[in-house]
Structure formats: structure tokens, C-alpha cells
Design an enzyme around this catalytic site. Sequence first.
Site: not given
Length: 382
Positions: A125, A128, A130, A165-166, A176, A181, A286, A310-311, A337
Amino acid sequence: MLTRRAAMMGVAGIAALPMLAQAAKTEEIMDTSMAPPADLSSLQRIKRRLIRPPMVHEHEQVAPAEPRIVEFEMQIVEKEVDVGDGAFLQAMTFNGSIPGPMMVVHEGDYVELNLYNSPENLMQHNIDFHAATGALGGGSLTLVNPGEKTTLRFKATRPGTFVYHCAPGGPMIPWHVVSGMSGAIMVLPRNGLTDHNGDPVRYDRVFYIGENDFYIPRDAQGNFKRFADVGESYPDTLEVMNGLIPSHVVFNGKIGALTGDNALHAAQGEKVLFVHSQANRDTRPHLIGGHGDLVWETGKFNNPPERDLETWFIRGGSAGAALYEFRQPGVYAYVNHNLIEAVNLGATAHVIVEGDWNNDLMEQVQAPVEYNAAYEGKTALP
């Protein structure tokens, strides 16, 4: 002599061998040993203990004057998880939870992560971020086999909410991720959040919603399959994954993880920051009965927030944030939604809000009664 890596690959199963070999060739393993070390000896170190989502560890909303080194510990755990509906996932997790816990630092701070791959695990494993710069987000510098640990430090240069994330390489990456993950990190501006006018904004509580799509195979009778370990699950899971149709779309790891006895709680008048991540697919949060007062849809706090949504849209591989002040008591549903995914596949959470009803905002003028259809309601038609 049998190396740890060879042993790990043997236990993982014959089906996974070519994929693991391809992964090792796909991603560059970087050597940064020739670079001069950064001198951070003057900075204060603090330790933060990660906690299970949807809750978030203690943190300041406004940073102290000088950046700090913020230390975290995280253990990778492979385990079977009951996701509800009779389905069991051979999961790969950060700290045993889906999603992995959310980290909070401030712009200019240094994130220092001690990452442990439990000896009983089968798989290699890494992580990463971002939010990080270079080396595949740290993925090239954090590859650990079962029984190994590593330490990564990166400077949080950009404020916002970000996915981690992996990403061990090649076909292992999507497997993964959809096995659990992923998680999020929030990098707050040093002076805290601000609204569209640049005025300070504070929140009373923060909830972290991690959305996952799972691809759990079924047998010939339509029942969900169950596997002995994560390696055994790979071939059948890969077939379902490549069909791009998830068996489950859930918040925080399982159907009902944030409803019923597990519902979130807030009080009338409280401002709640919802951080929502999806490491693999697009989604559209939402809040039924509420709104996004301030929404950082892309999760980046250098950009002014949108208002009164709203969303909102969370791109796959990203995290966003929305602030809402609860004005009425009651049960609110926080959903994806795409209502098929919310109702039928599991992407629903509930927020229970205590307080006093305000009829000025909404009032039931008349409770439902029968009416005479021969005489009433005709003028409602066009």
C-alpha cells in the site's frame, strides 16, 4: 531467501500476481536521498490523534502566527466489512474506517504522517495526497509492504479540502480505492474561512461524509459472494468493477452508517460544515430541507464560495465543503441527489436537529383532510 515482498505476493493469490508485477513497473520509485534536508528545527511540533469519521479531530479554525509540523499516525488495515443488504466487502482501509479519517492543518503547516502497513495484511500500500506537491502526491515515497512503516512530510501550500487515497500502481489503484482506501485532508487558511465578501466565517461543528462506490460480486443465484481474504476477492471484483455499475453507493462505508442510531446531531442555530469526498465517481450532495449557505464546490478556499445552492457537484477524485446554519428543528436527509443511488443503493445520511419550530419559515396551514372532488380543486387545473 524468501523476501517479504515475495511472500506477500504469494499469499495474495495467483490471480493478483500479474497485476502486482505490472504495478511495480508502472509507477516510478523515486530516490530523493541526494536532496538537501529541509531545516525545520525552529518549528513547533504538535501531534493530532485521528478519529473515526464522520467526526474530525480537535483543531483550531484560526492558526497561530507561525506554521507548525503536525504529526499524524495511520495504520493500514485489511478486513472484511459488512456493508449491509447481505453484502460483505473484503476491504482495504486507512485506520480501519471507510473513509479514512480526515486530517486538518493550516496553509503553510507541514503534514508529517507515520504510515504503518499491518504485518497481517496481504497487500502493498501507499498514500497519494492530492494536497501535496510532487512524487505522485507522496505515492512514490510511501510504498510499504506488510510489516513495514514509512514517514512522509509535505508542506500544505494550498488551502482547501482534498482527497487522499491508496495508489500502489497500475490496476491495483482502482481496486484499492473502491475497496475503501480513500479519505480527506482539510487545509484551512491561516486566518480561517471567509465568505464571498471576505468576512470571517466560523463553524460550530464539522461532519466528514466520505462517499464510496462498491462492486461486490454475486453468484449465479444473485446472492452476494463472500471471500476468505482480499486476494481471493480480486478476480470476481475486477469483473464487476470493469462493468462500471456499483452494487452499493454509500456514505461512510455501509448502508445506514449515518442514519437511525448512527444519525448526525446538531442544534438549531448551529453552523455545520459538511466536507464531502468521492475518490472515484462524480456525486451531487443535497440537504433535504436545507441549503448550502456557502459552498466551496471544488473545495478550494482561495476561491469565493457560492451561495444558497440547492445541490452541489463533487467531481470524482475531489472533496468539497458546504456550510449551513440549521434554522428549523427536525430530521434532515443529506443525500446524493441521484436518488436511485441515495434510496436504492445507500447514499443517505440523516441529521437530527433539536430546537423550536418557526412557523414564519414554514407552517402547515391545514392538516390533510378529505375534500369533495366534485366541487373543490377544479381551479387548480390549467
